[in-house]
Design a protein around this motif. Structure first.
Motif, short mmCIF file in Angstrom:
data_model
loop_
_atom_site.label_atom_id
_atom_site.label_comp_id
_atom_site.label_asym_id
_atom_site.label_seq_id
_atom_site.Cartn_x
_atom_site.Cartn_y
_atom_site.Cartn_z
N SER A 66 -7.91 11.29 -3.56
CA SER A 66 -8.84 10.64 -4.48
C SER A 66 -8.98 9.15 -4.19
O SER A 66 -9.49 8.40 -5.02
N ASN A 67 -8.48 8.70 -3.02
CA ASN A 67 -8.55 7.30 -2.60
C ASN A 67 -7.79 6.36 -3.53
O ASN A 67 -8.12 5.18 -3.64
N SER A 68 -6.79 6.87 -4.22
CA SER A 68 -5.91 6.04 -5.03
C SER A 68 -4.53 6.02 -4.37
O SER A 68 -4.13 6.99 -3.71
N PHE A 69 -3.80 4.93 -4.54
CA PHE A 69 -2.52 4.75 -3.87
C PHE A 69 -1.40 5.31 -4.74
O PHE A 69 -1.36 5.10 -5.95
N ILE A 70 -0.48 6.03 -4.08
CA ILE A 70 0.69 6.58 -4.75
C ILE A 70 1.93 6.19 -3.95
O ILE A 70 1.84 5.92 -2.74
#
Length: 554
Positions: A265-269
């Motif tokens: 989802s193009n979010s950083f984890i």
């Protein structure tokens, strides 16, 4: 209310005893019903051989686990009659319980302990033995190496049974969240600032503690100071880790191996990257690995070589080349050079993101997209005129690109033209970009007789918006584009999504594998191996029902 507006009163017994409501009372009948007593103790006799027949997936799972070589588990115990010690839990039963728990979406050993006393399927696998979460956790910790070895055995069973043919292998990665708080990761500079801030806060609380005359207030301040000291100790260990590892830019305070990763989802984890190679015919995983690097391209060669090692070990008589299908994240010109001789289907990033801002399937593109001169651009095309008499190209600035050599690249002849001294050219920014040193053209020999002008889109600088594909002159990348534009190339590359992406979808969505519950890469690798073992065994025994309670099918 009746039709005439007259109300009807319900009997008092019905109003006072809703649990004993009997429909027959309203009609005047004398029907009687049994009343269950939930507080009554009962003895339930279960015959698991009748409850789960031999063709049930539960029975096949236990039978398949017993086909594995578990001698390495036996070697870890020293409790025979001569040495003493109480009997241990049988490894086949414990492994079957853990694998089945993963298949219906439970990753927690504490939750598994609770389910062992409530679910008949788990009681059948345990054989009536009681196991707590501590016993299960110690088993996984003690036999970590043996569990990872079982994955290779599942691959061997898949090949031996005819499920895996290693004709087409899809390679891809997925990002999985670590058991780590995203606020506890930082660079050396960030951790140093946090440490200085904690020191100032700790000193302030200590001054308040000395100035306070209230015992209750002093006790509260002492607890806060103790918590601050614990945080300072974690920061200190993190700083020492970064000082001893100059190759690391950041560190997590509780899981030093975890790092930032961008998920789907193009979010950083904060997590790990799981690299998998999946056989297309069976949907089974033939190789898996947990890595900490963010870039997939650094693992392309090693993954292909690992799969080749599996082929050499288990299918030495197979003469056909394996078709490797990878996405654009693994591609580069240098990698194509390293893997020359392998049958690869791997688009470059420019081709995969052409005009869309995101990935599109090569089989859905127009075949003309493989030819760079036909690529559209909002900027004026750069014209390279061919001089047939002198066998050279004249660039838009009037300079000459001379012929260097002719090269055979995987059966296709290319002619190489190059121009030195482009650093002082007025059109350098548009022609080769700010970081380029020289202009090169690779032209197929078969196109030379009819070629007059080579039209290329201008280079898009870092400050300019990209509207088309960048001018590509890498010969192997161009050859890969032509390969993917063929009908066979489109058909082969179309196998990537349903194979490897389907496996990740089942493991993460249907089986709740979005996050790891253990810390450090070594233990996370064992946890991922368990999930891959469960997936392979499920494919072999036809275990399609993930959650028998919810009756969810995959």
């Amino acid at each position: 209310m009746r039709g005439g507006g007259e109300s009807v009163e319900k009997p008092e017994s019905i109003l006072n005893s809703p649990g004993n409501y009997r429909p027959g009372r309203l009609s005047g009948s004398m029907a009687r019903y049994k009343q269950p007593d939930s507080d009554q103790s009962q003895i339930v006799i279960l015959n698991f051989s009748e409850l789960f027949p031999e063709d049930h997936p539960i029975s096949r799972l236990l039978e398949t686990v017993r086909r594995l070589d578990l001698s390495r588990f036996d070697a870890s115990y020293r409790n025979d009659s001569k040495q003493g010690g109480r009997p241990a839990m049988p490894p086949d039963r414990v492994l079957a319980i853990i694998i089945y728990s993963l298949l219906y979406g439970n990753l927690s050993m504490r939750a598994l302990e609770r389910d062992l006393g409530q679910r008949a399927d788990l009681m059948y696998l345990s054989g009536g033995m009681e196991m707590d979460h501590s016993t299960l956790g110690k088993f996984r910790l003690r036999h970590a190496a043996a569990i990872q070895e079982l994955f290779t055995q599942t691959v061997f069973l898949g090949i031996e049974s005819g499920f895996i043919d290693l004709d087409t292998v899809s390679i891809d990665s997925t990002k999985i969240k670590a058991s780590a708080n995203r606020r506890d990761i930082g660079t050396r500079e960030e951790l140093e600032r946090r440490y200085e801030h904690l020191e100032s806060v700790c000193k302030k609380r200590y001054d308040e503690w000395e100035a306070s005359q209230n015992d209750a207030e002093q006790e509260l301040l002492a607890k806060k100071i103790q918590q601050l000291e614990i945080q300072k100790e974690k920061l200190s260990l993190g700083l020492e880790f970064l000082k001893s590892r100059p190759d690391r830019k950041r560190v997590h305070l509780t899981d030093p191996d975890a790092d930032w990763h961008k998920d789907g989802s193009n979010s950083f984890i904060v997590g790990y990257s799981a690299q998998n190679a999946v056989d297309f015919q069976s949907g089974m995983i033939v190789y898996q690995e947990i890595v900490t690097g963010q870039s997939d391209s650094t693992f392309t060669s090693s993954l292909v070589n690992r799969v080749e090692g599996v082929k050499a070990e288990f299918l030495p008589k197979k003469t056909d080349e394996i078709k490797y299908v990878l996405d654009c994240g693994y591609a580069s010109e240098n990698i194509l050079k390293e893997l020359t001789g392998h049958d690869l289907y791997m688009p470059d990033r420019e081709l995969a993101h052409k005009k869309t801002g995101g990935k599109i399937k090569p089989e859905e593109r127009n075949e003309a997209a493989a030819e760079p001169p036909l690529i559209e651009s909002s900027h004026a095309l750069l014209q390279f005129h061919y001089d047939r008499d002198n066998d050279c190209f004249q660039c838009p600035a009037g300079e000459i690109l001379t012929f260097q050599r002719e090269r055979n690249l995987q059966g296709v002849l290319y002619r190489h033209y190059r121009r030195y001294g482009c650093s002082r050219c007025s059109m350098k920014e548009q022609c080769i970009g700010p970081e380029g040193k020289r202009k090169e053209l690779w032209i197929q020999t078969k196109h030379i007789p009819d070629l007059q002008v080579r039209s290329l889109p201008p280079h898009h600088g870092s400050k300019k918006k990209k509207t088309g594909m960048r001018s590509i002159s890498n010969p192997l990348t161009l050859l890969m584009r032509e390969k993917l534009a063929t009908p066979d190339g489109k058909k082969t590359y179309a196998r990537r999504f349903p194979s490897v992406e389907g496996v990740f979808g089942v493991m993460k969505s249907a089986r709740n594998g979005w996050q790891f519950l253990r810390r450090t890469r070594e233990r996370v690798q064992v946890e991922w191996s368990e999930r891959c073992i469960a997936h392979n065994l499920a494919r072999m025994i036809g275990f399609v029902r993930v959650n028998p309670i919810a009756a969810d099918n995959i």
